[in-house]
Scaffold this motif. Structure first.
Motif, short mmCIF file in Angstrom:
data_model
loop_
_atom_site.label_atom_id
_atom_site.label_comp_id
_atom_site.label_asym_id
_atom_site.label_seq_id
_atom_site.Cartn_x
_atom_site.Cartn_y
_atom_site.Cartn_z
N VAL A 1 -16.69 23.83 6.50
CA VAL A 1 -16.42 25.27 6.62
C VAL A 1 -16.48 25.62 8.10
N LEU A 2 -15.33 25.87 8.71
CA LEU A 2 -15.31 26.14 10.14
C LEU A 2 -14.60 27.46 10.41
N THR B 1 -1.56 25.36 8.69
CA THR B 1 -1.81 24.52 7.51
C THR B 1 -2.67 23.31 7.90
N ARG B 2 -2.35 22.69 9.01
CA ARG B 2 -3.16 21.53 9.46
C ARG B 2 -4.61 21.93 9.66
N ALA B 3 -4.81 23.10 10.25
CA ALA B 3 -6.18 23.57 10.49
C ALA B 3 -6.89 23.85 9.17
N ARG B 4 -6.19 24.47 8.24
CA ARG B 4 -6.78 24.75 6.93
C ARG B 4 -7.19 23.43 6.27
N GLU B 5 -6.32 22.42 6.40
CA GLU B 5 -6.64 21.11 5.80
C GLU B 5 -7.83 20.45 6.48
N ARG C 1 -0.30 39.17 8.28
CA ARG C 1 0.46 38.17 7.51
C ARG C 1 -0.43 37.18 6.78
N TYR C 2 -1.55 36.82 7.38
CA TYR C 2 -2.40 35.77 6.80
C TYR C 2 -3.77 36.36 6.44
N PRO C 3 -4.23 36.14 5.21
CA PRO C 3 -5.51 36.74 4.81
C PRO C 3 -6.71 36.18 5.58
N PHE C 4 -6.58 34.98 6.12
CA PHE C 4 -7.73 34.34 6.77
C PHE C 4 -7.67 34.46 8.29
N ILE C 5 -6.71 35.23 8.81
CA ILE C 5 -6.66 35.45 10.27
C ILE C 5 -7.16 36.86 10.59
N TYR C 6 -8.05 36.95 11.58
CA TYR C 6 -8.58 38.23 12.07
C TYR C 6 -8.12 38.40 13.52
N ALA C 7 -8.16 39.63 14.02
CA ALA C 7 -7.58 39.89 15.34
C ALA C 7 -8.56 40.62 16.25
N THR C 8 -8.30 40.51 17.55
CA THR C 8 -8.99 41.37 18.52
C THR C 8 -7.92 42.09 19.34
N VAL C 9 -8.32 43.17 19.98
CA VAL C 9 -7.42 43.87 20.90
C VAL C 9 -8.16 44.10 22.21
N GLY C 10 -7.41 44.12 23.31
CA GLY C 10 -8.05 44.35 24.61
C GLY C 10 -7.17 43.84 25.73
N PRO D 1 -5.91 24.79 16.41
CA PRO D 1 -7.22 25.09 15.77
C PRO D 1 -7.81 23.95 14.94
N ALA D 2 -6.99 23.01 14.47
CA ALA D 2 -7.56 21.89 13.70
C ALA D 2 -8.59 21.13 14.54
N TYR D 3 -8.43 21.17 15.87
CA TYR D 3 -9.32 20.40 16.75
C TYR D 3 -10.70 21.04 16.91
N VAL D 4 -10.91 22.21 16.34
CA VAL D 4 -12.23 22.83 16.47
C VAL D 4 -13.30 21.94 15.83
N LYS D 5 -12.88 21.13 14.89
CA LYS D 5 -13.81 20.19 14.27
C LYS D 5 -14.38 19.20 15.29
N LEU D 6 -13.57 18.80 16.26
CA LEU D 6 -14.04 17.86 17.29
C LEU D 6 -15.16 18.48 18.11
N ILE D 7 -15.09 19.80 18.29
CA ILE D 7 -16.12 20.49 19.08
C ILE D 7 -17.42 20.56 18.27
#
Ligand SMILES: [Zn+2]
Ligand SMILES: [Zn+2]
Length: 367
Positions: free
Chosen positions: A96-97, A118-122, A147-156, A314-320
């Motif tokens: 869960v990332l 999709t790669r990141a979700r996988e 567009r995507y239920p699992f994407i959140y945004a910031t503004v600035g 974003p799939a690479y966040v797992k490496l971090i």
């Protein structure tokens, strides 16, 4: 101790009633109209910054479709879920990332954005925060969140871009910030390395935007480079702690880490922790309490090893997360799953993202 679990909601989700104000109510109504079962929401409401224990709130029950919910839950929450007829079971080895800092609107993703997501979700990325750097990218971030239920945004407005701020920008950012999936204000701050905008102007615009974030009751996403002292000074003077936030892609020294933590901020680590020459950063990371750590890719920039030189995604966040587990694990036992679970839980807490996201199949269809 928080444990990743799978909660199966039979016939209702629970919502918190903690002095929510209009804006949160809008959000809930929207949620009720068709997306209602996505989670056991942490709807504390930005109007009420008081730190409610989740178990201490009165709740409303809303009928909705049965749905599985992934969640990170405390013992009290598990107890509550059981009381309310939810089935609770261990999550096992599931990843869960949350990638807390992406630039998914970047043109480098134009050719294959869906495939990247999709790669990141996988790879186990349950949610993404995509960042605004000016008015155009803030709009783009909000439209991705739509567009995507699992994407959140910031503004600035990023310090590089503050020289472009026009008369109507703050009004437009205020308007965009009303979108229910805008979870933070930023990235804002100071960058004296590039000085793409004059330093004095950067400071003035940074101050103004901290005030705007406080008005909007949004946490701050801070970008700071070679400007530590001024960044901390302005955050103190403009009462940034009132909304809190994160020092994204943390790359400062031990002094900055200590001051940022003292101000109540989170520190987010990127692929830089995997770089060979980042010894000092790794040492600092080891000292950051686990309840203040976040992970991010800052994609398409800052690609972690062993993919350096390629576009980051974003799939690479797992490496971090794996690197953090390895480093933290040198002093106390720490599994990758714990790092993933705790950093996701921190992100949910800071950005008021619902604990857990819709089940994969549903979320992909939901767009
Ligand atoms: Zn940045
Ligand atoms: Zn960024």
């Amino acid at each position: 101790m928080l444990v990743p679990v799978l909660i199966r909601s039979r016939q209702h989700v629970m919502e918190f009633e903690c002095g929510r104000k209009g804006r949160q109510r809008d959000k809930d109504e929207r949620q009720d109209q068709g997306d209602c079962g996505s989670n056991d929401r942490t709807s504390e409401g930005r109007g009420s910054r008081a730190d409610h224990g989740r178990g201490a709130c009165s709740r409303n029950l809303h009928l909705c479709q049965p749905r599985k919910v992934l969640a990170l839950a405390s013992q009290a929450e598990l107890h509550h879920a059981t009381l309310h007829g939810q089935e609770v079971g261990p999550l096992g080895e599931k990843t869960v990332l949350i990638d807390t800092h992406t630039h998914l609107d970047d043109a480098r993703f134009d050719g294959d954005r869906d495939a990247v997501i999709t790669r990141a979700r996988e790879a186990g990325v349950e949610a993404f925060i995509t960042i605004g750097c000016d008015v155009a990218t803030s709009r783009a971030a909000v439209s991705l969140a739509d567009r995507y239920p699992f994407i959140y945004a910031t503004v600035g407005v990023h310090p590089h871009e503050v020289k472009c701020i026009g008369d109507d920008w703050y009004d437009e950012l205020r308007r965009l910030a009303q979108h229910p999936k805008v979870v933070a204000y930023g990235e804002i701050g100071l960058d004296y390395h590039y000085n793409h905008s004059p330093p004095k102007l950067q400071r003035d615009r940074f101050r103004e935007q901290v005030c705007l974030a406080r008005e909007l009751r949004l946490p701050l996403v801070i970008h700071t480079r070679e400007a530590q002292e001024d960044t901390i000074k302005i955050l103190k003077e403009e009462k940034g702690s009132e909304v809190g936030g994160v020092f994204h892609c943390f790359s400062g020294d031990a002094w900055l880490a200590k001051d940022a933590l003292n101000l109540g901020f989170f520190l987010s680590f990127s692929g830089v922790v995997t770089f060979q020459n980042a010894t000092m950063l790794r040492d600092i990371m080891k000292t950051v309490p686990m309840d203040r750590l976040l992970v991010e890719t800052d994609c398409p920039y800052l690609t972690p090893a062993p993919h350096r030189g390629k576009r980051n995604e974003p799939a690479y966040v797992k490496l971090i997360a794996e690197k953090i587990a390895e480093l933290k694990g040198s002093t106390e036992p720490m599994s990758v799953q714990e790092v993933e679970g705790l950093t996701s839980q921190n992100a949910c807490r800071l950005f008021k993202i619902p604990y857990g996201t819709p089940e994969r199949g549903q979320s992909e269809n939901a767009r």
